[in-house]
Structures are given as structure tokens and as C-alpha cells.
Scaffold this motif. Structure first.
Motif, PDB file in Angstrom:
ATOM      1  N   SER A   1      -3.904   6.645  -3.409  1.00 25.99           N
ATOM      2  CA  SER A   1      -4.348   8.282  -2.663  1.00 25.99           C
ATOM      3  C   SER A   1      -2.719   8.575  -2.726  1.00 25.99           C
ATOM      4  N   VAL A   2      -3.406  10.217  -2.892  1.00 25.38           N
ATOM      5  CA  VAL A   2      -2.421  11.605  -3.059  1.00 25.38           C
ATOM      6  C   VAL A   2      -2.375  12.409  -1.365  1.00 25.38           C
ATOM      7  N   LEU A   3      -1.736  13.043  -1.321  1.00 23.52           N
ATOM      8  CA  LEU A   3      -1.652  13.917  -1.077  1.00 23.52           C
ATOM      9  C   LEU A   3      -0.672  15.467  -2.023  1.00 23.52           C
ATOM     10  N   SER A   4      -1.576  16.001  -1.801  1.00 26.22           N
ATOM     11  CA  SER A   4      -1.013  17.374  -3.116  1.00 26.22           C
ATOM     12  C   SER A   4      -0.931  18.442  -1.781  1.00 26.22           C
ATOM     13  N   LEU A   5       0.625  19.002  -1.711  1.00 28.58           N
ATOM     14  CA  LEU A   5       1.712  19.926  -1.101  1.00 28.58           C
ATOM     15  C   LEU A   5       2.090  20.586  -1.892  1.00 28.58           C
TER      16      LEU A   5
ATOM     17  N   ASP B   1       2.606   1.522   3.488  1.00 28.72           N
ATOM     18  CA  ASP B   1       3.653   0.972   3.960  1.00 28.72           C
ATOM     19  C   ASP B   1       4.993   1.301   3.081  1.00 28.72           C
ATOM     20  N   HIS B   2       3.882   2.170   2.314  1.00 25.10           N
ATOM     21  CA  HIS B   2       5.601   2.904   1.270  1.00 25.10           C
ATOM     22  C   HIS B   2       4.473   4.300   1.541  1.00 25.10           C
ATOM     23  N   ILE B   3       6.307   5.622   0.759  1.00 23.64           N
ATOM     24  CA  ILE B   3       5.617   6.877   0.437  1.00 23.64           C
ATOM     25  C   ILE B   3       6.484   7.156  -0.254  1.00 23.64           C
ATOM     26  N   GLU B   4       5.670   7.382  -1.699  1.00 21.62           N
ATOM     27  CA  GLU B   4       6.151   8.055  -2.532  1.00 21.62           C
ATOM     28  C   GLU B   4       6.166   9.167  -2.786  1.00 21.62           C
ATOM     29  N   ILE B   5       7.545   9.965  -3.166  1.00 25.45           N
ATOM     30  CA  ILE B   5       7.126  11.403  -3.177  1.00 25.45           C
ATOM     31  C   ILE B   5       7.248  12.103  -5.082  1.00 25.45           C
ATOM     32  N   ASP B   6       6.726  13.027  -5.336  1.00 27.59           N
ATOM     33  CA  ASP B   6       6.910  13.451  -6.499  1.00 27.59           C
ATOM     34  C   ASP B   6       7.059  14.819  -6.786  1.00 27.59           C
ATOM     35  N   ILE B   7       7.649  14.712  -6.878  1.00 26.62           N
ATOM     36  CA  ILE B   7       8.949  16.454  -7.051  1.00 26.62           C
ATOM     37  C   ILE B   7       9.111  17.261  -8.858  1.00 26.62           C
ATOM     38  N   GLN B   8       8.071  18.110  -9.206  1.00 28.85           N
ATOM     39  CA  GLN B   8       8.656  18.569 -10.881  1.00 28.85           C
ATOM     40  C   GLN B   8       9.750  19.125 -10.489  1.00 28.85           C
ATOM     41  N   VAL B   9      10.954  19.449 -11.139  1.00 31.05           N
ATOM     42  CA  VAL B   9      11.870  20.010 -10.990  1.00 31.05           C
ATOM     43  C   VAL B   9      12.266  21.122 -12.365  1.00 31.05           C
ATOM     44  N   THR B  10      11.380  20.939 -13.433  1.00 27.83           N
ATOM     45  CA  THR B  10      11.306  21.892 -14.500  1.00 27.83           C
ATOM     46  C   THR B  10      10.015  22.856 -14.087  1.00 27.83           C
TER      47      THR B  10
ATOM     48  N   ASN C   1       0.203  -0.747   0.309  1.00 30.73           N
ATOM     49  CA  ASN C   1       0.169  -0.415  -0.097  1.00 30.73           C
ATOM     50  C   ASN C   1       1.119   1.274   0.160  1.00 30.73           C
ATOM     51  N   THR C   2       0.800   2.042  -1.527  1.00 31.69           N
ATOM     52  CA  THR C   2       1.605   3.278  -1.386  1.00 31.69           C
ATOM     53  C   THR C   2       0.261   4.280  -0.981  1.00 31.69           C
ATOM     54  N   LEU C   3       1.221   5.484   0.105  1.00 29.19           N
ATOM     55  CA  LEU C   3       0.887   6.962  -0.105  1.00 29.19           C
ATOM     56  C   LEU C   3       1.682   8.091  -1.434  1.00 29.19           C
ATOM     57  N   HIS C   4       0.888   8.698  -2.028  1.00 26.76           N
ATOM     58  CA  HIS C   4       1.798   9.587  -3.017  1.00 26.76           C
ATOM     59  C   HIS C   4       1.560  10.706  -2.509  1.00 26.76           C
ATOM     60  N   ILE C   5       2.700  11.348  -2.318  1.00 31.68           N
ATOM     61  CA  ILE C   5       3.027  13.070  -1.952  1.00 31.68           C
ATOM     62  C   ILE C   5       3.310  13.404  -3.365  1.00 31.68           C
ATOM     63  N   THR C   6       2.743  14.259  -3.735  1.00 31.63           N
ATOM     64  CA  THR C   6       3.127  15.044  -4.605  1.00 31.63           C
ATOM     65  C   THR C   6       3.085  16.861  -4.231  1.00 31.63           C
ATOM     66  N   VAL C   7       3.864  17.641  -4.546  1.00 39.11           N
ATOM     67  CA  VAL C   7       4.429  18.359  -4.635  1.00 39.11           C
ATOM     68  C   VAL C   7       3.905  19.410  -5.558  1.00 39.11           C
ATOM     69  N   GLU C   8       3.229  19.969  -5.872  1.00 42.74           N
ATOM     70  CA  GLU C   8       2.303  20.762  -7.200  1.00 42.74           C
ATOM     71  C   GLU C   8       1.431  22.216  -6.545  1.00 42.74           C
TER      72      GLU C   8
ATOM     73  N   GLU D   1      -5.366  14.903   9.794  1.00 44.45           N
ATOM     74  CA  GLU D   1      -5.913  16.199   9.211  1.00 44.45           C
ATOM     75  C   GLU D   1      -5.833  15.965   7.542  1.00 44.45           C
ATOM     76  N   LEU D   2      -4.749  15.333   7.686  1.00 47.53           N
ATOM     77  CA  LEU D   2      -3.978  15.926   6.215  1.00 47.53           C
ATOM     78  C   LEU D   2      -4.064  13.972   5.506  1.00 47.53           C
ATOM     79  N   GLY D   3      -4.530  12.894   6.839  1.00 47.72           N
ATOM     80  CA  GLY D   3      -4.465  12.176   6.360  1.00 47.72           C
ATOM     81  C   GLY D   3      -3.578  11.140   6.174  1.00 47.72           C
ATOM     82  N   LEU D   4      -2.476  11.431   6.658  1.00 45.70           N
ATOM     83  CA  LEU D   4      -1.414  10.608   6.859  1.00 45.70           C
ATOM     84  C   LEU D   4      -1.192   9.249   8.061  1.00 45.70           C
TER      85      LEU D   4
END
Length: 134
Positions: free
Chosen positions: A37-41, A113-122, A4-11, A93-96
Motif C-alpha cells: 500500500s502506497v500513499l503518494s504525496l 504497524d509501520h510507516i516507511e517514507i521514501d523521499i528522493q534527494v536527487t 503491515n507497512t504503509l509506504h509513503i512516497t514523495v514524488e 480520505e488519504l487511507g491512513l
């Protein structure tokens, strides 16, 4: 074993709302959505606060030790119960973290049991808000 993976994205806010609109369009067209499941920051500072060393310690301890209460978690991480409770409420509150009622106590749990982080660099080609002109 299922992971089970929680995806965190910075956008940006615009990117978040565009993704939400895409989901609505898919639902209206009776298309299947990805089951994730995605948490957007909004920025890296928020990511740093959410996944601080102390918060990660709480999340990992919950996942591995499965404490029966917030008080037990505070003992496991050797921290003040008030500070742990405050941090858990913010994470909930954030669902974590989930806080399940167990009589008078609350039992903290995590479903992933895993967290994946997605950060755009361009920068997005259509998003000029983050580009500074010199």
C-alpha cells in the motif's frame, strides 16, 4: 508476527503516473504486482501536514489503545472531539485511518504497524521541472 507497512512516497505527479502506468502494463501482461500500500504525496509540505505531530499522536493512539469511538480517542489524546473528528476525516480520505460504523459511533482503526517514507534527494535525470537555472 507479520508486519503491515504503509509506504509513503514523495514524488512528482509525472513519477506517480509513470508508476501507475507500469502497474497497468504489468496487469495487462498478467504479471504479479507487489502487494504493498502506497500513499503518494506531491511534496514535503504535504508530508509534513499528513504526518504532523498531532496526526501521529492520533495514529499511534488508535494503534495502541484501540479506542471504540472518536469520542474515546479524543479523551485519550485530551483534545476537542471536533478537532479530532476533522483530523480523522482527513486521514481517512488519504487511507491512513479507517472509520468503521459501530452503531451511532465511528470506531477509528489502522491496519498497519509501520510507516516507511521514501523521499528522493536527487532530481530525476529526465525531470527538469524541479531544476532552477541561475
Amino acid at each position: 508476527m507479520t508486519t503491515n507497512t504503509l509506504h509513503i512516497t514523495v514524488e512528482s505527479t509525472a513519477a506517480f503516473f509513470e508508476a501507475a502506468l507500469d502497474d497497468v502494463r504489468q496487469l495487462e501482461a498478467d504479471e504479479d504486482l507487489e502487494d504493498e500500500s502506497v500513499l503518494s504525496l506531491p511534496d514535503e509540505e504535504a508530508l509534513e501536514r499528513v504526518l504532523s505531530e498531532k496526526n501521529l499522536e492520533l495514529i499511534r493512539t488508535i494503534a495502541t489503545e484501540e479506542p471504540a469511538s472518536v469520542r474515546e480517542l479524543a479523551r485519550l489524546v485530551d483534545r476537542d472531539i471536533k478537532n479530532v473528528s476533522t483530523a480523522l476525516n482527513r486521514l481517512a480520505e488519504l487511507g491512513l485511518v479507517d472509520l468503521e460504523d459501530e452503531g451511532r459511533a465511528k470506531r477509528p482503526t489502522v491496519w498497519y504497524d509501520h510507516i516507511e517514507i521514501d523521499i528522493q534527494v536527487t532530481p530525476d535525470e529526465t525531470d527538469d521541472s524541479d531544476v532552477a537555472l541561475v
